[in-house]
Design a protein around this motif. Structure first.
Motif, short mmCIF file in Angstrom:
data_model
loop_
_atom_site.label_atom_id
_atom_site.label_comp_id
_atom_site.label_asym_id
_atom_site.label_seq_id
_atom_site.Cartn_x
_atom_site.Cartn_y
_atom_site.Cartn_z
N THR A 1 0.80 -1.22 0.00
CA THR A 1 0.00 0.00 0.00
C THR A 1 0.84 1.27 0.00
O THR A 1 0.43 2.28 -0.57
CB THR A 1 -0.95 0.02 1.21
N GLU A 2 2.00 1.24 0.64
CA GLU A 2 2.81 2.45 0.79
C GLU A 2 3.92 2.58 -0.25
O GLU A 2 4.28 3.70 -0.64
CB GLU A 2 3.44 2.47 2.19
N LEU A 3 4.47 1.46 -0.69
CA LEU A 3 5.64 1.52 -1.57
C LEU A 3 5.33 1.12 -3.01
O LEU A 3 5.81 1.75 -3.95
CB LEU A 3 6.75 0.63 -1.02
N ALA A 4 4.53 0.08 -3.19
CA ALA A 4 4.25 -0.41 -4.55
C ALA A 4 3.64 0.64 -5.47
O ALA A 4 3.94 0.66 -6.67
CB ALA A 4 3.36 -1.65 -4.48
N PRO A 5 2.77 1.55 -4.99
CA PRO A 5 2.17 2.54 -5.90
C PRO A 5 3.13 3.63 -6.38
O PRO A 5 2.77 4.39 -7.28
CB PRO A 5 1.05 3.16 -5.04
N LEU A 6 4.31 3.74 -5.81
CA LEU A 6 5.24 4.80 -6.18
C LEU A 6 5.75 4.62 -7.60
O LEU A 6 5.81 3.51 -8.13
CB LEU A 6 6.42 4.84 -5.21
N GLU A 7 6.13 5.73 -8.22
CA GLU A 7 6.74 5.68 -9.55
C GLU A 7 8.12 5.06 -9.46
O GLU A 7 8.77 5.11 -8.40
CB GLU A 7 6.84 7.10 -10.13
N LEU A 8 8.58 4.50 -10.58
CA LEU A 8 9.88 3.83 -10.58
C LEU A 8 11.00 4.80 -10.20
O LEU A 8 11.93 4.42 -9.48
CB LEU A 8 10.15 3.22 -11.96
N ALA A 9 10.91 6.03 -10.66
CA ALA A 9 11.93 7.03 -10.31
C ALA A 9 11.96 7.26 -8.79
O ALA A 9 13.03 7.46 -8.21
CB ALA A 9 11.67 8.33 -11.04
N GLN A 10 10.80 7.26 -8.18
CA GLN A 10 10.73 7.43 -6.72
C GLN A 10 11.31 6.21 -6.01
O GLN A 10 12.02 6.34 -5.01
CB GLN A 10 9.29 7.66 -6.29
N ILE B 1 14.64 2.91 -2.03
CA ILE B 1 13.60 1.98 -1.58
C ILE B 1 13.83 0.60 -2.19
O ILE B 1 13.78 -0.43 -1.49
CB ILE B 1 12.21 2.51 -1.95
N LEU B 2 14.09 0.56 -3.48
CA LEU B 2 14.30 -0.74 -4.13
C LEU B 2 15.57 -1.42 -3.63
O LEU B 2 15.62 -2.66 -3.55
CB LEU B 2 14.34 -0.58 -5.65
N GLU B 3 16.59 -0.66 -3.31
CA GLU B 3 17.81 -1.26 -2.78
C GLU B 3 17.56 -1.87 -1.39
O GLU B 3 18.11 -2.93 -1.07
CB GLU B 3 18.93 -0.23 -2.74
N CYS B 4 16.72 -1.22 -0.59
CA CYS B 4 16.34 -1.81 0.71
C CYS B 4 15.66 -3.15 0.50
O CYS B 4 15.96 -4.14 1.20
CB CYS B 4 15.40 -0.87 1.46
N LEU B 5 14.75 -3.21 -0.46
CA LEU B 5 14.01 -4.45 -0.71
C LEU B 5 14.90 -5.51 -1.37
O LEU B 5 14.77 -6.70 -1.09
CB LEU B 5 12.79 -4.16 -1.58
N LEU C 1 17.74 -1.76 -10.72
CA LEU C 1 16.55 -2.41 -10.17
C LEU C 1 15.28 -1.84 -10.79
O LEU C 1 15.22 -0.66 -11.14
CB LEU C 1 16.51 -2.23 -8.65
N ASP C 2 14.27 -2.70 -10.91
CA ASP C 2 12.98 -2.25 -11.42
C ASP C 2 11.87 -2.86 -10.56
O ASP C 2 12.14 -3.36 -9.46
CB ASP C 2 12.81 -2.63 -12.90
N ARG C 3 10.65 -2.85 -11.05
CA ARG C 3 9.53 -3.33 -10.25
C ARG C 3 9.59 -4.82 -9.96
O ARG C 3 8.89 -5.32 -9.07
CB ARG C 3 8.20 -2.98 -10.94
N GLU C 4 10.41 -5.54 -10.69
CA GLU C 4 10.58 -6.97 -10.41
C GLU C 4 11.10 -7.18 -8.99
O GLU C 4 10.82 -8.20 -8.36
CB GLU C 4 11.53 -7.58 -11.43
N THR C 5 11.85 -6.22 -8.47
CA THR C 5 12.35 -6.30 -7.10
C THR C 5 11.18 -6.34 -6.11
O THR C 5 11.19 -7.11 -5.15
CB THR C 5 13.26 -5.10 -6.79
N LEU C 6 10.19 -5.50 -6.35
CA LEU C 6 8.98 -5.48 -5.52
C LEU C 6 8.22 -6.80 -5.64
O LEU C 6 7.78 -7.37 -4.65
CB LEU C 6 8.08 -4.33 -5.94
N THR C 7 8.07 -7.27 -6.87
CA THR C 7 7.35 -8.52 -7.10
C THR C 7 8.02 -9.69 -6.39
O THR C 7 7.37 -10.51 -5.74
CB THR C 7 7.25 -8.81 -8.61
N GLU C 8 9.34 -9.73 -6.49
CA GLU C 8 10.09 -10.80 -5.83
C GLU C 8 9.96 -10.70 -4.32
O GLU C 8 9.80 -11.72 -3.63
CB GLU C 8 11.56 -10.74 -6.24
N PHE C 9 10.03 -9.48 -3.79
CA PHE C 9 9.91 -9.31 -2.34
C PHE C 9 8.57 -9.86 -1.84
O PHE C 9 8.53 -10.60 -0.85
CB PHE C 9 10.04 -7.83 -1.98
N CYS C 10 7.50 -9.50 -2.51
CA CYS C 10 6.17 -9.98 -2.09
C CYS C 10 6.07 -11.50 -2.19
O CYS C 10 5.47 -12.14 -1.32
CB CYS C 10 5.09 -9.30 -2.92
N ALA C 11 6.66 -12.07 -3.22
CA ALA C 11 6.64 -13.53 -3.38
C ALA C 11 7.39 -14.20 -2.23
O ALA C 11 6.96 -15.23 -1.71
CB ALA C 11 7.26 -13.92 -4.72
#
Length: 207
Positions: free
Chosen positions: A30-39, A51-55, A118-128
């Motif tokens: 809810t807080e991170l996934a909706p952000l733009e890739l640049a953010q 953010i993506l490096e943290c994940l 890093l791209d949105r795949e990092t988020l997808t992998e984290f959730c998985a």
């Protein structure tokens, strides 16, 4: 997380970790996934993590620990309800990694994602990974959580108890998701246009 001085049964322990992990996953979605890739790739400082490096840092640990949890559970014997206990080393690691500990810990080189593409795949992998960990926690019911069964990633000759390693993993994720949220909180300041004293009336008019 709870205070280590309080005794807790394995059922309550796993339920607490499950709740904490679900809350963490919801926060990321809810807080991170909706952000733009640049953010998501914004670094608050040259040496700070985005953010993506943290994940991604957490993903690298999940790639190691989730299979080790699965392996430990595959060889586990059924166990009756018991109090969760901690090794001395496990307690020290938990104190070090707890989100409430303000002291920074330096990541090992291969676990440091700084500079990664890093791209949105990092988020997808984290959730998985979190869904996998939730399934592993469910599988751990009626299992001896006090058995030393999980090799430490940076010192594989050292094994920690299954329960304390589960807790370490969740605490580590809480710590770095909180770090990612702090990066998000600073985005508004980072993206705010610079102003000068030349036209103060415009600032007042925009409020």
């Amino acid at each position: 997380m709870r205070k280590k001085s309080n005794a807790i049964t394995s059922t309550a322990f796993l339920a607490q970790l499950d709740q904490n992990l679900r809350q963490l996953l919801s926060t990321v979605q809810t807080e991170l996934a909706p952000l733009e890739l640049a953010q998501l790739n914004h670094k608050p400082a040259p040496t700070a993590w985005s953010i993506l490096e943290c994940l991604e840092h957490l993903n690298r640990y999940s790639r190691y620990y989730n299979p080790r949890f699965a392996q430990a559970l595959a060889h586990a014997r059924p166990s009756a309800e018991a109090e969760v206990r901690y090794s001395w080393v496990g307690r020290k690691f938990i104190e070090m990694i707890a989100p409430t500990n303000p002291k920074k810990a330096k990541a090992f080189g291969y676990m440091n994602p700084s500079g990664s593409q890093l791209d949105r795949e990092t988020l997808t992998e984290f959730c998985a990974h979190q869904q996998q960990l939730l399934a592993l926690l469910a599988q751990a019911r009626h299992t001896d959580l006090n058995r030393k069964a999980v090799p430490v990633e940076f010192l594989k000759l050292l094994k920690l108890r299954l329960g304390e390693t589960f807790e370490l993993q969740v605490l580590h994720e809480q710590r770095h998701v909180q770090q990612a949220l702090r990066v998000k909180a600073g985005l508004s300041d980072a993206n705010r246009p610079e102003t000068t004293d030349a036209a103060p009336s415009l600032l007042v008019a925009s409020l």
